[in-house]
Write an enzyme that holds these catalytic residues in place. Structure first.
Site, PDB file in Angstrom:
ATOM      1  N   GLY A  32     -38.857  -0.917 -51.039  1.00  0.00           N
ATOM      2  CA  GLY A  32     -40.032  -0.585 -50.242  1.00  0.00           C
ATOM      3  C   GLY A  32     -40.386   0.858 -50.531  1.00  0.00           C
ATOM      4  O   GLY A  32     -39.692   1.524 -51.304  1.00  0.00           O
ATOM      5  N   SER A  33     -41.429   1.353 -49.855  1.00  0.00           N
ATOM      6  CA  SER A  33     -41.867   2.726 -50.153  1.00  0.00           C
ATOM      7  C   SER A  33     -40.754   3.735 -49.888  1.00  0.00           C
ATOM      8  O   SER A  33     -40.592   4.698 -50.634  1.00  0.00           O
ATOM      9  CB  SER A  33     -43.099   3.064 -49.321  1.00  0.00           C
ATOM     10  N   GLU A  35     -37.744   3.468 -50.410  1.00  0.00           N
ATOM     11  CA  GLU A  35     -36.694   3.404 -51.449  1.00  0.00           C
ATOM     12  C   GLU A  35     -37.206   3.826 -52.812  1.00  0.00           C
ATOM     13  O   GLU A  35     -36.416   4.105 -53.722  1.00  0.00           O
ATOM     14  CB  GLU A  35     -36.124   1.984 -51.572  1.00  0.00           C
ATOM     15  N   GLU A  54     -33.942  -9.819 -47.938  1.00  0.00           N
ATOM     16  CA  GLU A  54     -32.753  -8.962 -47.882  1.00  0.00           C
ATOM     17  C   GLU A  54     -31.457  -9.715 -47.621  1.00  0.00           C
ATOM     18  O   GLU A  54     -30.380  -9.278 -48.024  1.00  0.00           O
ATOM     19  CB  GLU A  54     -32.951  -7.858 -46.844  1.00  0.00           C
ATOM     20  N   HIS A  77     -34.665  -2.023 -47.577  1.00  0.00           N
ATOM     21  CA  HIS A  77     -35.790  -1.330 -46.970  1.00  0.00           C
ATOM     22  C   HIS A  77     -35.407  -0.942 -45.534  1.00  0.00           C
ATOM     23  O   HIS A  77     -34.612  -1.643 -44.907  1.00  0.00           O
ATOM     24  CB  HIS A  77     -37.004  -2.267 -46.976  1.00  0.00           C
ATOM     25  N   HIS A 284     -12.679 -22.490 -33.100  1.00  0.00           N
ATOM     26  CA  HIS A 284     -14.118 -22.742 -33.059  1.00  0.00           C
ATOM     27  C   HIS A 284     -14.528 -23.274 -31.691  1.00  0.00           C
ATOM     28  O   HIS A 284     -15.637 -23.070 -31.251  1.00  0.00           O
ATOM     29  CB  HIS A 284     -14.490 -23.741 -34.169  1.00  0.00           C
ATOM     30  N   GLY A 405     -19.164 -18.381 -40.497  1.00  0.00           N
ATOM     31  CA  GLY A 405     -19.875 -19.519 -39.907  1.00  0.00           C
ATOM     32  C   GLY A 405     -21.383 -19.362 -39.963  1.00  0.00           C
ATOM     33  O   GLY A 405     -22.114 -20.240 -39.511  1.00  0.00           O
TER      34      GLY A 405
HETATM   35  C1  LIG Z   1     -27.489 -18.812 -39.364  1.00  0.00           C
HETATM   36  C2  LIG Z   1     -27.049 -20.077 -38.703  1.00  0.00           C
HETATM   37  N1  LIG Z   1     -27.907 -20.795 -37.960  1.00  0.00           N
HETATM   38  C3  LIG Z   1     -27.522 -21.945 -37.389  1.00  0.00           C
HETATM   39  C4  LIG Z   1     -26.233 -22.392 -37.516  1.00  0.00           C
HETATM   40  C5  LIG Z   1     -25.770 -23.663 -36.822  1.00  0.00           C
HETATM   41  N2  LIG Z   1     -25.410 -24.715 -37.751  1.00  0.00           N
HETATM   42  C6  LIG Z   1     -24.129 -25.023 -38.036  1.00  0.00           C
HETATM   43  S1  LIG Z   1     -23.962 -26.287 -39.058  1.00  0.00           S
HETATM   44  C7  LIG Z   1     -25.633 -26.499 -39.185  1.00  0.00           C
HETATM   45  C8  LIG Z   1     -26.201 -27.595 -40.004  1.00  0.00           C
HETATM   46  C9  LIG Z   1     -26.238 -27.284 -41.464  1.00  0.00           C
HETATM   47  O1  LIG Z   1     -26.945 -28.298 -42.112  1.00  0.00           O
HETATM   48  P1  LIG Z   1     -26.657 -28.730 -43.595  1.00  0.00           P
HETATM   49  O2  LIG Z   1     -26.529 -27.544 -44.458  1.00  0.00           O
HETATM   50  O3  LIG Z   1     -27.672 -29.739 -43.971  1.00  0.00           O
HETATM   51  O4  LIG Z   1     -25.222 -29.374 -43.543  1.00  0.00           O
HETATM   52  P2  LIG Z   1     -24.733 -30.731 -42.841  1.00  0.00           P
HETATM   53  O5  LIG Z   1     -24.349 -30.371 -41.463  1.00  0.00           O
HETATM   54  O6  LIG Z   1     -25.862 -31.696 -42.881  1.00  0.00           O
HETATM   55  O7  LIG Z   1     -23.566 -31.102 -43.662  1.00  0.00           O
HETATM   56  C10 LIG Z   1     -26.293 -25.565 -38.404  1.00  0.00           C
HETATM   57  C11 LIG Z   1     -27.763 -25.461 -38.293  1.00  0.00           C
HETATM   58  C12 LIG Z   1     -25.346 -21.593 -38.276  1.00  0.00           C
HETATM   59  N3  LIG Z   1     -24.074 -21.932 -38.457  1.00  0.00           N
HETATM   60  N4  LIG Z   1     -25.781 -20.467 -38.884  1.00  0.00           N
END
Ligand SMILES: Cc1ncc(C[n+]2csc(CCOP(=O)(O)OP(=O)(O)O)c2C)c(N)n1
Ligand SMILES: [Mg+2]
Length: 535
Positions: A32-33, A35, A54, A77, A284, A405
């Site tokens: 960006g500007s 940078e 990003e 940026h 988890h 995750g």
């Molecule tokens: C940034 C983010 N947003 C939302 C989630 C919640 N989440 C966990 S698993 C999942 C589904 C992922 O879908 P896909 O890649 O199609 O895999 P599938 O579950 O169908 O195997 C989501 C949205 C997360 N882990 N990270």
């Protein structure tokens, strides 16, 4: 190291010289500007890797740093660029990946007037997911701040650090900064090691749990020796982001789930538990009761004092894993009981070629056709346990996923891993195993893959939904037939998304064509996207 001329250098000259002296010749960025002044007269012997958003920039840098085992330099940026990057900064922090993240800041001369693009509390923005954040007090301090950032990032436990650099700093005068040598590992305390060795000698059945730290420290060889010496049963730690033990080894027993009661049930037959390079344990979902089987002793070796502090039970040695294992193996083990190998685990059944294909079928075919040097980067949540059954990993540089995750890491990380492996001259393709939902968080990574012309196969496991969330719903009290809102995806054409960014692609739903399609994609020298329609 380059010889330093005597005149006072500009901040830019001293910064670039220090980067080169630290072995950094690649910058991952989105400009960006604020940078633009940084990279005026960008050196011909350095490379700028452009990411179109990003989070893609940081994901690529993370994969690159992990593959090259060094620090990667990122340039973002000012405020919004850092905001976009934040998800993958969190992931880099959890991955313990050394990243030097620089971000532009408005010029110091206009900061009193709250200017356009000003990042008001620039160093607070990425906290708490950076080890250190600094906006140097004056322009001349920028190069020495880079040195500090580098040593902080590379020191165990490794991780991202952040430098905010005002746009008018680059022409100012400063001094050259000469690199120093700073040790990066932590050694184990000898009295703790002999207590651990004594406890292992007394144990009847030992479970060794390996995590990503084993791979990060290049300590698989020592982990195998230790397991064989004690005939320990080996498990992968819950949600481990790297391969910590060869998964075809006779002592490898499988993967611990991230749930307290299930871990305790799975470890029931062991009276001694040693966790290497992972917390004991990562959960988890909620649980109750003991964290380990009653009566068992638990030790962990981990390089992070913070994890050592919150661990609920057992004894901890704060140490780099390789140094601790070298020292432990050097102590002569004496056993109270003769040891025999634990029973080997059963092989999974061969999945049939159904239409639509199952994830198990796709991955069992992939296992047959992949090469010994191929690397898996995975972000396909509901496929993870199938992958663990059908796609065993060989060693520390064969498998990468994110420890956080947070989705949106896998696509760009695959690009970074491929670029890093190319720099090291390593053979093999990168196989990015990505869910349809996951792919869409960072689909622009395909553009960078095409620009760089890297041998990556993006295998999109298209089940047209967020399957992991649908499968998870009953844990949160959903009725068996109740589908969570916002979890169906349809109408996404991955072939067109890839072709629009310069990546060749095909869609596949015929199981008879899978093997030949995978082989063709794997032999390509360019990125290739294969959208596999699964049940
Ligand atoms: C940034 C983010 N947003 C939302 C989630 C919640 N989440 C966990 S698993 C999942 C589904 C992922 O879908 P896909 O890649 O199609 O895999 P599938 O579950 O169908 O195997 C989501 C949205 C997360 N882990 N990270
Ligand atoms: Mg899906």
């Amino acid at each position: 190291m380059t010889s330093q001329p005597s005149r006072s250098p500009s901040v830019r000259d001293a910064f670039i010289r220090l980067m080169k002296d630290l072995g950094i010749d690649t910058v991952f960025g989105n400009p960006g500007s604020t940078e633009l002044p940084m990279f005026r007269q960008f050196p011909a012997d350095m490379r700028y890797v452009l990411g179109l958003q990003e989070s893609v920039v940081v994901g690529m840098a993370d994969g690159y740093a992990q593959a090259t085992k060094g620090a990667a330099l990122v340039n973002l940026h000012s405020a919004v660029g850092v905001g976009h990057a934040m998800g993958n900064i969190f992931t880099a922090y959890k991955n313990q990946t050394p990243l030097i993240i620089t971000a532009g800041q408005q010029a110091r001369s206009i900061l009193p007037f709250d200017p356009y693009l000003f990042s008001a509390q620039s160093t607070d923005l990425p906290k708490p997911y950076v080890k250190w954040a600094c906006e140097p007090a004056c322009a001349a301090d920028v190069p020495i701040a880079l040195a500090r950032a580098y040593y902080m990032a590379m020191q165990a436990p490794r991780g991202p650090v952040f430098l905010s650099i005002p746009a008018d700093d680059w022409e100012a005068e400063t001094d050259w900064v000469v690199p120093r040598s700073v040790s990066q590992s932590i050694g184990p305390e000898p009295t703790f090691l002999s207590r651990l060795s004594h406890d292992l000698g007394k144990a009847n059945n030992i479970a060794l749990i390996t995590g990503a730290g084993v791979a990060r420290d290049g300590a698989i060889r020592q982990a195998v020796r230790l397991a064989e010496q004690y005939q320990a049963a080996v498990y992968s730690a819950p949600m481990s982001a790297r391969c910590g033990f060869p998964e075809r080894h006779a002592l490898f027993m499988g993967f611990l789930p991230p749930m307290r009661e299930k871990i305790v049930a799975q470890l029931q037959r062991y009276d001694s538990i040693l966790v290497l390079g992972a917390p004991a344990f990562t959960y988890h979902i909620e649980g109750a009761g003991p964290h380990i089987p009653l009566g068992a002793t638990c030790w962990q070796i981990i390089d992070d004092p913070n994890i050592a502090a919150w661990t609920p039970t057992g004894h901890t040695i704060v140490s780099s894993i390789d140094l601790a294992l070298d020292a432990l193996l050097a102590i002569n083990a004496s056993f109270d009981q003769p040891r025999s190998a634990p029973p080997a685990r059963a092989k999974p059944p061969r999945p049939p070629a159904t239409s639509p294909m199952s994830a198990a079928f796709v991955l069992s075919v992939l296992d047959q056709v992949r090469g010994n040097n191929d690397v898996i980067v995975e972000e396909s949540p509901s496929t993870r346990s199938t992958m663990q059954q059908y796609l065993p990993m060989e060693g520390e540089d064969h498998f990468y996923t994110m420890a956080s995750g947070g989705l949106g890491w896998g696509m760009p990380a695959a690009v970074g891993v491929a670029l890093g492996r190319k720099k090291l001259g390593l053979a093999g393709s990168v196989i990015a195993l990505i869910g349809d939902g996951s792919a869409m968080y960072a689909i622009q990574a395909l553009h960078s893959a095409a620009e760089l012309g890297l041998p990556i196969i993006f295998l999109i496991m298209n089940n047209r939904r967020y399957a992991a969330l649908q499968e998870f719903a009953p844990v949160f009290g959903y009725a068996p037939d109740e589908k969570p809102v916002g979890t169906d995806l349809s109408g996404i054409d991955f072939v067109r998304l890839a072709e629009a960014q310069g990546v060749q692609a095909a869609r596949l739903d015929n199981p008879d064509e899978l093997s030949s399609s995978l082989l063709a994609a794997l032999s390509a020298k360019e990125p290739y996207l294969l959208e596999v329609v699964i049940a």
